[in-house]
Design a protein around this motif. Structure first.
Motif, short mmCIF file in Angstrom:
data_model
loop_
_atom_site.label_atom_id
_atom_site.label_comp_id
_atom_site.label_asym_id
_atom_site.label_seq_id
_atom_site.Cartn_x
_atom_site.Cartn_y
_atom_site.Cartn_z
N TYR A 1 0.90 -1.29 0.04
CA TYR A 1 -0.04 -0.18 -0.03
C TYR A 1 0.83 1.23 -0.07
CZ TYR A 1 -3.46 -3.27 0.79
OH TYR A 1 -4.51 -4.27 0.73
N ARG A 2 2.26 1.02 0.29
CA ARG A 2 3.04 2.15 0.65
C ARG A 2 3.16 2.95 -1.01
NH1 ARG A 2 6.04 0.81 5.16
NH2 ARG A 2 4.40 1.04 6.44
N GLY A 3 3.18 4.16 -1.11
CA GLY A 3 3.53 4.91 -2.13
C GLY A 3 2.34 4.94 -3.32
N ALA A 4 1.18 4.64 -2.75
CA ALA A 4 -0.01 4.79 -3.66
C ALA A 4 -0.27 6.10 -3.72
CB ALA A 4 -1.29 4.10 -2.85
N ASP A 5 -0.86 6.62 -4.84
CA ASP A 5 -1.12 7.85 -5.24
C ASP A 5 -2.81 8.15 -5.12
OD1 ASP A 5 1.44 8.59 -5.88
OD2 ASP A 5 1.29 7.37 -7.49
N CYS A 6 -3.42 6.96 -5.27
CA CYS A 6 -5.05 7.18 -5.09
C CYS A 6 -5.54 5.97 -4.49
CB CYS A 6 -5.29 7.63 -6.58
SG CYS A 6 -7.18 8.08 -6.55
N CYS A 7 -6.72 5.95 -3.89
CA CYS A 7 -7.51 4.72 -3.53
C CYS A 7 -8.73 4.75 -4.00
CB CYS A 7 -7.32 4.41 -2.04
SG CYS A 7 -8.00 3.28 -1.42
N VAL A 8 -9.25 3.76 -4.76
CA VAL A 8 -10.53 3.68 -5.16
C VAL A 8 -11.38 3.03 -4.49
CG1 VAL A 8 -11.90 3.41 -7.38
CG2 VAL A 8 -9.53 3.77 -7.48
N LEU A 9 -12.40 3.21 -3.96
CA LEU A 9 -13.19 2.42 -3.04
C LEU A 9 -14.53 2.16 -3.83
CD1 LEU A 9 -12.97 4.49 0.07
CD2 LEU A 9 -11.75 2.54 -0.20
N VAL A 10 -14.91 0.72 -4.01
CA VAL A 10 -15.72 0.31 -4.85
C VAL A 10 -16.85 -0.27 -4.09
CG1 VAL A 10 -16.38 -0.88 -7.09
CG2 VAL A 10 -14.24 0.01 -6.64
N TYR A 11 -18.16 -0.04 -4.49
CA TYR A 11 -19.33 -0.81 -3.71
C TYR A 11 -20.42 -1.03 -4.84
CZ TYR A 11 -22.94 3.10 -3.36
OH TYR A 11 -23.48 4.11 -3.86
N ASP A 12 -21.32 -1.77 -4.60
CA ASP A 12 -22.28 -2.16 -5.44
C ASP A 12 -23.64 -1.58 -5.06
OD1 ASP A 12 -24.36 -3.49 -6.69
OD2 ASP A 12 -23.79 -5.67 -6.09
N ASN B 1 -26.55 -2.18 -5.55
CA ASN B 1 -27.59 -3.20 -5.28
C ASN B 1 -27.31 -3.83 -3.86
OD1 ASN B 1 -28.75 -2.68 -8.08
ND2 ASN B 1 -26.84 -3.56 -8.51
N ASN B 2 -26.16 -3.44 -3.26
CA ASN B 2 -25.89 -4.33 -2.18
C ASN B 2 -25.64 -3.21 -0.95
OD1 ASN B 2 -24.67 -5.78 -0.10
ND2 ASN B 2 -23.17 -6.82 -1.66
N ALA B 3 -26.39 -2.96 -0.01
CA ALA B 3 -26.25 -2.11 0.96
C ALA B 3 -24.95 -2.55 1.80
CB ALA B 3 -27.31 -1.84 1.80
N LYS B 4 -24.62 -3.82 2.11
CA LYS B 4 -23.68 -4.18 2.95
C LYS B 4 -22.18 -3.86 2.23
CE LYS B 4 -21.62 -7.98 5.41
NZ LYS B 4 -20.42 -8.39 4.27
N SER B 5 -22.24 -3.97 0.97
CA SER B 5 -21.07 -3.28 0.25
C SER B 5 -20.87 -1.90 0.62
CB SER B 5 -20.83 -3.70 -1.14
OG SER B 5 -21.88 -2.90 -1.86
N PHE B 6 -21.81 -1.03 0.86
CA PHE B 6 -21.51 0.15 0.99
C PHE B 6 -21.23 0.68 2.36
CE2 PHE B 6 -23.38 4.35 2.77
CZ PHE B 6 -22.64 5.01 1.97
N GLU B 7 -21.90 -0.24 3.34
CA GLU B 7 -21.70 0.05 4.74
C GLU B 7 -20.19 -0.27 5.11
OE1 GLU B 7 -24.26 0.40 7.16
OE2 GLU B 7 -25.65 0.53 5.67
N THR B 8 -19.51 -1.19 4.35
CA THR B 8 -18.27 -1.34 4.69
C THR B 8 -16.97 -0.54 4.08
OG1 THR B 8 -18.14 -3.05 2.93
CG2 THR B 8 -18.31 -3.87 5.09
N LEU B 9 -17.48 0.41 3.42
CA LEU B 9 -16.69 1.41 2.73
C LEU B 9 -15.70 1.97 3.71
CD1 LEU B 9 -18.26 3.43 -0.18
CD2 LEU B 9 -16.77 1.23 -0.28
N GLU B 10 -16.28 2.24 4.79
CA GLU B 10 -15.82 3.41 5.83
C GLU B 10 -14.48 2.36 6.49
OE1 GLU B 10 -17.72 5.81 8.26
OE2 GLU B 10 -15.39 6.17 8.98
N SER B 11 -14.64 1.09 6.53
CA SER B 11 -13.76 0.23 6.99
C SER B 11 -12.54 -0.03 5.98
CB SER B 11 -14.12 -0.84 7.83
OG SER B 11 -14.59 -1.81 6.99
N TRP B 12 -13.04 0.00 4.86
CA TRP B 12 -12.02 -0.31 3.82
C TRP B 12 -11.08 1.09 3.83
CZ3 TRP B 12 -10.56 -4.39 1.92
CH2 TRP B 12 -11.30 -5.59 1.60
N ARG B 13 -11.80 2.10 3.99
CA ARG B 13 -10.88 3.52 3.98
C ARG B 13 -10.11 3.42 5.06
NH1 ARG B 13 -11.74 8.24 6.47
NH2 ARG B 13 -10.93 9.97 5.56
#
Lengths: 229, 906
Positions: free
Chosen positions: A78-89, A91-103
């Protein structure tokens, strides 16, 4: 001199399993889409040359495994990353809920120099499915209305709430750019990645990495070796 | 700098001028200008203080007529190779008798020997190559074991100034203006680079340069070609290193090149002057400079040792390092490596020590072998003390140093949570004095400026992030293993416990570090799965007023009560945690498992801001749907009537709950609200609103129990409601009674009838009931003829006239009933006509059916003796048969099969 340096942008895609991270990358780089689901193992990357503000940069897009969380990838990844893309679906509420913890996980693992300004981009994928689901729902609604004795709940509200929520969340995290895409139908994918490249480049400019000068041993080689006799 | 070698004088004030030296085993061969060969036996001193013992073994005065320019040995063949008078001679190694003079080498100025054991046809063989430079060519002689194999000539573009084998196939040559690498299999010459910088060359000028070259050629011929004093800039120098690597001189620097001609190391060695000769004695490069010699570590390029050796001009390669001037010879004997390493550690030159250990054969290290890690750790500590945090922590990370040891280097603001015993970092190893001393330095507190501390913390964050992941991974592996065994390992549990402790140390330090440099990340850490020490975290966050993060932390640790209590305490503070909303959001996500908490902490927010607080029960969150509605209803009932109503309205209208208890309670609550509001003045509007809601609800809902509610209705009011309820239980007469007598609302009564009339159930004719209500009032009141007649006029067709007649008082005027009768008669006429039509139509239908029946009855089939069943081709005879409508006759048992085959679909 800075503009002459070869710019390599490291972009990392994160998100819950099955939201379409690999598909997005493949659509963007190879212009291809497959309906078959194949879980990504570990991480994989593709590169693409992009023109950002008249500068040719190489984007190195890292697709990660959604299923294993961060277990298999080291901090170094993860070092030296220039941008991080967070993706969710969408149609899937759970995949959105977890965005915060991915971040959160990303910020901890990558320990970027300026975590406050580190560029993230949020993508809500699979809007094509939403469309088809909606169409299906519309049909059901018509059928139901014919039987007027049934109570009808308005379904459309569900998706709109999640979109509104996504936007509100992005706003609360320092105006993260938000895109709704379809990797399948190639909707908005190009635009999303253009923004990713642009924001990543800004990050890159701020952190210039100096490479040591290589030793030159052949610069002063005299080409003639005396006469040829 | 440290002492790598001890210098011993081997020969002093030799009367002959030394022209060449060579060492092998304990023998030192010295060749002189006048052709004398001296052979010495040199015994290395056994102890530190002992002197070296040197014995002159042989003096061969007439070994050669001319100067002996170069000496070497081919051990496999047993010969001493010398260069003298332009010839390469091979002498017997024992007797020194001349074996061969290599005639083709006439005019030779230089040779190079290389031996290597190679596996050929499955047998190890010593392959020896002797390359001789003769003017513009190189002659290569080859031996296998002691057997001479071949000679081969290679033309070269210039006179070879120096050359060295790189493996058995490649020859590196130095010309005046160029280094080149030749592959002896293909004769391909690859030029590398010039030993002189272009600026020097340019300054000399081309003509002058060529003149000089010629001059130099002459002088080297005269002096034997080894070297001259005051050598011109960029003398080509080649030294062989292990692993087919060569070191090439370029003015003040030496560059290492591999067999492919590409540089092998990032940087070249920089000498303090221009080397006149270059040598290598593992692991050091040695250079003779104009006034002294320099010894450098080939890896770190650092100066290791320098020594004054006036007029030194010759040196030997390899383990036996001799250096000679024209009349003196010195021997450089390395100190033992453990000794050298100890010295370096003591001088805090850890990098040198590490490099040394990496380069030398582990066999030479005896008990110090296992200290490499320790030295690296010391080095990391040293880097830290010298404020090179990034390097230091990268090294710690590489070494996988325990986190407590690293955190312990930081001031208390970061490290205060460490258990006291952890602060004694590297435990001193008894018996090792040097390391002990170094440790003493480690334990001293390190003073840092704020800026330095921030830098150091920044590096620590990376270290810790890496660490926590490593430990988590190990822990997970351990737990997975644990799962796969049915029995329990106590030591495995201990190990897991240990990992958890480490994680706590790491995460807590990470939290403190974030708090110092990146406050924003505090939240991130506390939201993800973490092992921060609860007490430390609590006090730290409270101190920094990071309430939101603390709440997140409590949530993650399932310390909901603490979180909720905190939220309650700080709700009056300004800022983002102000008000009831944070508590609302928190409670919303708790779910059914924490219902008691929700109810407990719901109370104060519901009292403070009921509108917002109600969201804990009525928002659109998945967790809220799981809450038990009965309990919430009961809770809210106790708390506030109005809130209970809001909740029930939500449950019934939004969620579509049909549970009758909810519906009953809502009705009762509405009634209670009305009652409560009517007891105080100025609530007219509310009452009207509630009443409207109640009526509408009673009308629309089908789930409540009317009987139960009826009993709760006040006797002297709510007639309308009562009417609806009565109609629900089928007491239409009572309901109508209320409309007529209590409310005097005839129109409502009529509407009621229209709504409830059911023509299929004549026993409950509501119109008749209404008529009765009008005309047979209770308590002997006067019958109400007017509205009764209105009803008859409008809806008379629904009522049986004879029943009406019985009800009407005798005094009713007949003309008043005109409309009713007219309608009634018309209606019955209509019905009569209609019935007649129907009757006749049915008659016609009957006739048609009869006709059809006759037709079908008249059909027949004839079963003769010969009649066969088309299905089974047997006679039908007397068996039961079936006839298809098209006249086909089959056995009855064959009928199904026939039909299945598609004959006459039925």
């Amino acid at each position: 001199m800075a503009s002459r340096k070869k710019v390599l942008l490291k972009v990392i895609i994160l998100g819950e399993s099955g939201v379409g991270k690999t598909s997005l990358m493949n659509q963007y780089v190879n212009k291809k889409f497959s309906n078959q689901y194949k879980a990504t193992i570990g991480a994989d990357f593709l590169t693409k040359e992009v023109l950002v503000d008249d500068r040719l940069v190489t984007m190195q897009i890292w697709d990660t495994a959604g299923q294993e969380r961060f277990q298999s990838l080291g901090v170094a990844f993860y070092r030296g990353a220039d941008c991080c893309v967070l993706v969710y679906d969408v149609n899937n509420a759970k995949s959105f809920e977890t965005l915060e913890s991915w971040r959160d996980e990303f910020l901890i693992q990558a320990s970027p120099r300026g975590p406050e300004n580190f560029p993230f981009v949020v993508i809500g994928n699979k809007i094509d499915m939403e469309e088809s689901k909606r169409m299906m729902w519309d049909q059901t609604m018509t059928d139901l209305r014919a039987r007027s004795d049934l109570d009808i709940y308005i379904y459309d509200g569900v998706i709109e709430i999640s979109q509104k929520r996504a936007m509100a969340w992005c706003q609360s995290k320092g105006n993260i750019p938000y895109f709704e895409t379809s990797a399948k139908e190639a909707i908005n994918v190009e635009q999303a990645f253009q923004t990713i490249a642009k924001n990543a480049l800004q990050q890159e400019v701020e952190v210039e990495i100096d490479f040591p000068d290589p030793i030159k041993i052949d610069s002063d080689t005299s080409k003639d070796f005396g006469c040829a006799c | 700098m440290h002492d790598a070698f001890k210098v011993y004088t081997v020969i002093e004030k030799l009367p002959h001028k030394i022209e060449s030296i060579f060492a092998q085993g304990d023998k030192l061969y010295v060749g002189t200008l006048y052709g004398t060969l001296l052979v010495y036996s040199v015994r290395e001193p056994l102890g530190q203080d002992e002197a070296i013992s040197v014995t002159l073994m042989e003096t061969l005065k007439t070994f050669s007529k001319k100067a002996i320019e170069q000496i070497d040995i081919i051990k496999a063949v047993g010969v001493l190779v010398t260069l003298s008078d332009g010839y390469v001679n091979l002498h017997d190694l024992e007797s020194f008798a001349l074996r061969t003079q290599l005639g083709e080498t006439r005019g030779a100025n230089l040779f190079s020997v290389f031996s290597k054991i190679e596996i050929q046809d499955g047998f190890p063989q010593v392959v020896t190559r002797l390359a001789v430079a003769v003017r513009r060519k190189v002659i290569v002689f080859s031996w296998q074991d002691s057997e001479f194999m071949s000679t081969k000539d290679f033309p070269v573009p210039d006179r070879v100034r120096t050359m060295e084998w790189v493996g058995t196939q490649n020859l590196c040559m130095g010309f005046d203006s160029e280094y080149a690498l030749m592959d002896c299999r293909t004769s391909v010459l690859k030029t590398l680079f010039s030993p002189t910088s272009p600026s020097v060359q340019g300054a000399l000028g081309s003509t002058l340069e060529s003149t000089l070259n010629t001059l130099n050629t002459f002088s080297s011929l005269a002096t034997g070609g080894l070297m001259g004093f005051g050598s011109k800039p960029g003398k080509p120098l080649i030294t062989r290193l292990p692993n087919d690597e060569i070191l090439l001189g370029k003015e003040n620097s030496s560059i290492s090149v591999g067999v492919d001609g590409m540089p092998k190391r990032k940087k070249g060695i920089e000498w303090s002057g221009m080397p006149e000769e270059l040598g290598y004695s593992s692991p050091y490069a040695v250079a003779i400079l104009s006034r002294h010699i320099e010894i450098r570590n080939i890896e770190t390029r650092e100066l290791v040792q320098s020594a004054e050796m006036p007029h030194a001009r010759l040196l030997t390669q390899g383990k036996l390092l001799y250096i000679a001037s024209t009349s003196e010879v010195w021997r450089l004997i390395p100190f033992s490596f453990p000794q050298q390493i100890d010295e370096l550690v003591q001088k805090e030159e850890y990098q040198e020590a590490i490099s040394l250990i990496n380069q030398i054969n582990p066999v030479l290290l005896d008990e110090t072998v296992d200290t490499l890690g320790k030295i690296k750790t010391l080095y990391a500590h040293h880097l830290f003390r010298t404020h090179q945090y990034e390097k230091s922590l990268t090294l710690f990370s590489e070494l996988d140093t325990p986190a407590a040891e690293v955190i312990g280097l930081y001031p208390a603001v970061i490290s205060s949570h460490l258990p006291p015993k952890e602060l004694e970092v590297v435990s001193p190893k008894p018996g090792n004095v040097d390391l002990n001393e170094a440790n003493a330095k480690n334990t001293q507190p390190i003073i840092m400026s704020t800026k330095e501390l921030e830098d150091a913390v920044e590096c620590l964050i990376r270290f810790l992030a890496d660490k926590r992941q490593k430990i988590s991974k190990s822990l997970q592996t351990l737990q997975n293993n644990h799962d796969s065994f049915s029995y329990r390992h106590s030591n495995q549990e201990d190990e897991a416990e240990e990992y958890l402790q480490m994680l706590e140390i790491v995460d807590t330090a990470l939290l403190k570090s974030y708090m110092m440099t990146h406050e924003r990340l505090v939240g991130s850490l506390l939201r993800v799965n973490n092992h921060c020490n609860p007490d430390e975290t609590e006090s730290l966050l409270l101190k920094h007023k990071k309430y939101k993060e603390l709440v997140d932390f409590y949530r993650g640790k399932q310390l909901h009560r603490k979180a909720l209590e905190l939220l309650k305490t700080i709700h009056a503070n300004p800022g983002e945690m102000n008000g009831v909303l944070p508590t609302v959001n928190y409670l919303q996500r708790l779910g059914v498992d924490h219902l008691p908490l929700i109810l407990e902490f719901g109370t104060w927010i519901l009292e403070l801001d009921p509108e917002v607080a109600m969201k804990i029960f009525i928002d659109d969150e998945p967790e809220i749907d799981t809450l038990p509605r009965y309990k919430i209803m009961a809770y809210l009932e106790r708390l506030s009537l109005d809130l209970c109503v809001v909740y029930l309205e939500h449950v019934i209208h939004e969620l579509g709950d049909k549970t009758s208890d909810f519906h009953n309670t809502l009705v009762v609550s509405y009634l209670a609200q009305i009652q409560r509001d009517s007891s105080t003045p100025d609530n007219e509007e509310d009452i009207i609103k509630t009443k409207a809601k109640l009526l509408q609800f009673l009308d629309e809902s089908t789930s409540y129990k009317a009987e139960r509610i009826l009993s709760r209705l006040p006797v002297d009011s709510c007639y309308e409601e009562r009417a609806i309820l009565l109609s629900r239980i089928g007491q239409h007469d009572q309901a109508l009674n209320i409309y007529v007598h209590k409310l005097n609302n005839f129109q409502a009564a009529e509407e009621y009838c229209i709504k409830n009339f059911n023509s299929n159930d004549p026993t409950k004719n509501v119109y008749l009931l209404l008529l009765k209500v009008y005309l047979r009032p209770p308590n002997r009141e006067k019958p109400m003829l007017e509205p009764a007649l209105d009803i008859l006029t409008r809806h008379g067709t629904h009522i049986d006239p004879s029943a009406v007649m019985a009800l009407l008082p005798a005094s009713t005027r007949i003309d008043q009933l005109f409309k009713f009768f007219e309608k009634s008669i018309r209606e019955s006429n209509k019905t009569k006509h209609m019935d007649m039509i129907v009757k006749n139509m049915l008659k016609a239908e009957r006739l048609q059916t009869q006709e059809q029946l006759t037709f079908y009855r008249s059909r027949r089939v004839k079963i003769t003796e010969d009649r066969m069943c088309p299905k089974c081709n047997k006679r039908i005879g007397n068996s039961v048969f079936a006839v298809f409508p098209d006249g086909v006759v089959v056995h009855y048992s064959c009928k199904e099969t026939m039909a299945a085959m598609g004959h006459w679909r039925t």
